[in-house]
Design a protein around this motif. Sequence first.
Motif, PDB file in Angstrom:
ATOM      1  N   ALA A 135      77.210  61.341  39.393  1.00 38.82           N
ATOM      2  CA  ALA A 135      76.742  62.691  39.039  1.00 38.82           C
ATOM      3  C   ALA A 135      75.738  63.240  40.050  1.00 38.82           C
ATOM      4  O   ALA A 135      75.568  64.464  40.160  1.00 38.82           O
ATOM      5  N   ASN A 136      75.083  62.364  40.804  1.00 40.81           N
ATOM      6  CA  ASN A 136      74.071  62.820  41.763  1.00 40.81           C
ATOM      7  C   ASN A 136      74.555  62.778  43.208  1.00 40.81           C
ATOM      8  O   ASN A 136      73.759  62.931  44.136  1.00 40.81           O
ATOM      9  N   LYS A 137      75.857  62.589  43.405  1.00 41.75           N
ATOM     10  CA  LYS A 137      76.411  62.636  44.745  1.00 41.75           C
ATOM     11  C   LYS A 137      76.185  64.019  45.350  1.00 41.75           C
ATOM     12  O   LYS A 137      76.427  65.040  44.700  1.00 41.75           O
ATOM     13  N   GLY A 138      75.682  64.049  46.587  1.00 42.56           N
ATOM     14  CA  GLY A 138      75.418  65.308  47.262  1.00 42.56           C
ATOM     15  C   GLY A 138      74.048  65.896  46.988  1.00 42.56           C
ATOM     16  O   GLY A 138      73.665  66.890  47.617  1.00 42.56           O
ATOM     17  N   LYS A 139      73.288  65.275  46.079  1.00 44.82           N
ATOM     18  CA  LYS A 139      71.930  65.749  45.797  1.00 44.82           C
ATOM     19  C   LYS A 139      70.891  65.040  46.669  1.00 44.82           C
ATOM     20  O   LYS A 139      69.781  65.547  46.833  1.00 44.82           O
ATOM     21  N   TRP A 140      71.267  63.872  47.193  1.00 36.56           N
ATOM     22  CA  TRP A 140      70.365  63.122  48.055  1.00 36.56           C
ATOM     23  C   TRP A 140      70.620  63.445  49.524  1.00 36.56           C
ATOM     24  O   TRP A 140      71.711  63.837  49.909  1.00 36.56           O
ATOM     25  N   ASP A 141      69.598  63.284  50.335  1.00 43.58           N
ATOM     26  CA  ASP A 141      69.729  63.420  51.781  1.00 43.58           C
ATOM     27  C   ASP A 141      68.769  62.437  52.440  1.00 43.58           C
ATOM     28  O   ASP A 141      68.004  61.750  51.745  1.00 43.58           O
ATOM     29  N   VAL A 142      68.814  62.361  53.763  1.00 42.32           N
ATOM     30  CA  VAL A 142      68.026  61.373  54.508  1.00 42.32           C
ATOM     31  C   VAL A 142      67.207  62.067  55.584  1.00 42.32           C
ATOM     32  O   VAL A 142      67.752  62.827  56.391  1.00 42.32           O
ATOM     33  N   ALA A 143      65.895  61.805  55.593  1.00 41.99           N
ATOM     34  CA  ALA A 143      64.988  62.383  56.587  1.00 41.99           C
ATOM     35  C   ALA A 143      64.245  61.273  57.315  1.00 41.99           C
ATOM     36  O   ALA A 143      64.307  60.098  56.933  1.00 41.99           O
ATOM     37  N   ALA A 144      63.532  61.664  58.361  1.00 39.86           N
ATOM     38  CA  ALA A 144      62.767  60.693  59.144  1.00 39.86           C
ATOM     39  C   ALA A 144      61.602  60.144  58.344  1.00 39.86           C
ATOM     40  O   ALA A 144      61.079  60.790  57.427  1.00 39.86           O
ATOM     41  N   VAL A 145      61.186  58.945  58.701  1.00 43.80           N
ATOM     42  CA  VAL A 145      60.029  58.325  58.063  1.00 43.80           C
ATOM     43  C   VAL A 145      58.758  58.808  58.762  1.00 43.80           C
ATOM     44  O   VAL A 145      58.772  59.054  59.976  1.00 43.80           O
ATOM     45  N   PRO A 146      57.662  58.993  58.054  1.00 42.11           N
ATOM     46  CA  PRO A 146      56.394  59.346  58.722  1.00 42.11           C
ATOM     47  C   PRO A 146      56.029  58.318  59.789  1.00 42.11           C
ATOM     48  O   PRO A 146      56.231  57.111  59.591  1.00 42.11           O
ATOM     49  N   GLY A 147      55.537  58.780  60.898  1.00 44.26           N
ATOM     50  CA  GLY A 147      55.138  57.856  61.953  1.00 44.26           C
ATOM     51  C   GLY A 147      56.234  57.467  62.908  1.00 44.26           C
ATOM     52  O   GLY A 147      56.003  56.765  63.885  1.00 44.26           O
ATOM     53  N   GLY A 148      57.475  57.895  62.626  1.00 41.48           N
ATOM     54  CA  GLY A 148      58.529  57.770  63.617  1.00 41.48           C
ATOM     55  C   GLY A 148      59.349  56.508  63.665  1.00 41.48           C
ATOM     56  O   GLY A 148      59.994  56.232  64.667  1.00 41.48           O
ATOM     57  N   GLY A 149      59.385  55.681  62.640  1.00 39.78           N
ATOM     58  CA  GLY A 149      60.289  54.532  62.650  1.00 39.78           C
ATOM     59  C   GLY A 149      59.680  53.285  62.062  1.00 39.78           C
ATOM     60  O   GLY A 149      58.581  53.298  61.508  1.00 39.78           O
ATOM     61  N   GLY A 150      60.419  52.203  62.195  1.00 37.10           N
ATOM     62  CA  GLY A 150      59.987  50.921  61.648  1.00 37.10           C
ATOM     63  C   GLY A 150      61.182  50.122  61.177  1.00 37.10           C
ATOM     64  O   GLY A 150      62.316  50.613  61.164  1.00 37.10           O
ATOM     65  N   ASN A 151      60.933  48.878  60.793  1.00 35.15           N
ATOM     66  CA  ASN A 151      62.009  48.002  60.348  1.00 35.15           C
ATOM     67  C   ASN A 151      61.560  47.219  59.121  1.00 35.15           C
ATOM     68  O   ASN A 151      60.622  46.435  59.183  1.00 35.15           O
ATOM     69  N   TRP A 152      62.258  47.443  58.009  1.00 30.32           N
ATOM     70  CA  TRP A 152      61.941  46.752  56.764  1.00 30.32           C
ATOM     71  C   TRP A 152      63.190  45.999  56.302  1.00 30.32           C
ATOM     72  O   TRP A 152      64.106  46.593  55.781  1.00 30.32           O
ATOM     73  N   GLY A 153      63.198  44.710  56.536  1.00 31.89           N
ATOM     74  CA  GLY A 153      64.287  43.893  56.035  1.00 31.89           C
ATOM     75  C   GLY A 153      65.301  43.518  57.106  1.00 31.89           C
ATOM     76  O   GLY A 153      65.146  43.789  58.299  1.00 31.89           O
ATOM     77  N   GLY A 154      66.366  42.908  56.667  1.00 30.45           N
ATOM     78  CA  GLY A 154      67.391  42.374  57.548  1.00 30.45           C
ATOM     79  C   GLY A 154      67.609  40.903  57.247  1.00 30.45           C
ATOM     80  O   GLY A 154      66.699  40.207  56.792  1.00 30.45           O
ATOM     81  N   SER A 155      68.827  40.423  57.496  1.00 31.75           N
ATOM     82  CA  SER A 155      69.177  39.072  57.060  1.00 31.75           C
ATOM     83  C   SER A 155      70.032  38.333  58.069  1.00 31.75           C
ATOM     84  O   SER A 155      70.414  38.879  59.115  1.00 31.75           O
TER      85      SER A 155
END
Length: 429
Positions: A288-308
């Motif tokens: 029901a919420n498809k198309g309501k979300w979007d993606v913007a830049a993170v404050p401070g210009g980047g970073g890496n959280w996670g990975g396996s």
Amino acid sequence: MSVTTRRTRLAAAALAAITAVSGLAACGNDDDKPAAGEKPAKLVVDTFGEFGYEELVKQYEKDTGIKVELRKTAQLAEYRPKLVRYLATGKGAADVTALEEGILNEFKTNPRNWTDLNPLIADHSKEYLPWKWELGKSQDGRLVGLPTDVGSLAVCYRKDLFQAAGLPTERDQVSALWPDWKGFHDAGLKYKQGSGGKAFIDSITAVSNGVMFQGNGDLFYDKENNIIADTSPAVKNAWETATGMADISAKAQTWSPEWSGGFKQGTFAATFCPSWMLGIVSENSGAANKGKWDVAAVPGGGGNWGGSWLAVPEQSKYPKEAAKLAEYLTNAKSQVEAFKAKGPLPTNLEALKNEAFTSYTNEYFSGAPTGKIFGESVAKIQPTHLGPKHQAIKENALEPALRAFENGRADKAKAWEQFTKDAKTQGAF
């Protein structure tokens, strides 16, 4: 020798003792070993969160005739104790096991628990981000894990809620709202005012993760694995930034039912999104919420959280076949398909150049060019040193203290005192 150093070494010794028992237990199962050349009917893969392997294993089953069982655990906090138990008892582990960056170093303490992948697969050392490949090795040179993903940072936001509160909705305009963390807080205050007092972000623990993983120095441990949680400038900066945003927080503990339900209910309008979080956001938000979300830049210009990484426990009865399955799941084509399915960001260099990845747009997130957004940030990622008990300190010391402050159970000074005390305990045992 400092108290912290002694505790850290005692912790390493304790972990080695536990894992040594598991190594002996695993070696004691020779009677259960299959006959030479016997093909497994099934291989088991243990993961947490969303790795995007569902369709990939179907193809693997067609190609090999080997059934693959995916055992998924939602939270890393629940996943790690299971793995500890499997290794300590010498039974129960999957044939292929995901190791997240926060627990990788802990489980590399005794490499005998893990099959050396070097002799079982081709040499892929030049095919991945160099630092990511190297982190998959143990101190004795054993190739413990094959790289899966990294967690390049962004912000996921609800366009409809932004519009209702009078904020811009286009991703470039939204990114421009917060060139730094102060700008993010200011945007949150504007949203709160325009929405009649609604919360802007899910929790301040999410903020702390976003700030910590921007590569601004050692976190809970220094390079010698001494615990420095109480003196680390990077941790203190994350603490100050996060606690300063309690006034725009929904106080929804990550992974809790309230947090999961909050995506559908619009309890908050933004959350921090490593690439792997895209699949979790869409799963929680629903069709029901498809198309309501979007993606913007993170404050401070980047970073890496996670990975396996994908590893093969020594107790697997079919290490050769398990290694081949891990190799298949981490190759260039598979990493692109996993990204398209659930968002884990490739670390395979060929995958990162693949047009199917670079041109990919995510329809759930309003057609956001997530391949471009996340892919362009990969080269900027600087690995952060995470000590042997990083995840335990984060989950059992830092985050509970932040929640205590956020929920009014402790003032800021008391909460910090609680964190620094618990960090030493969690890091030492």
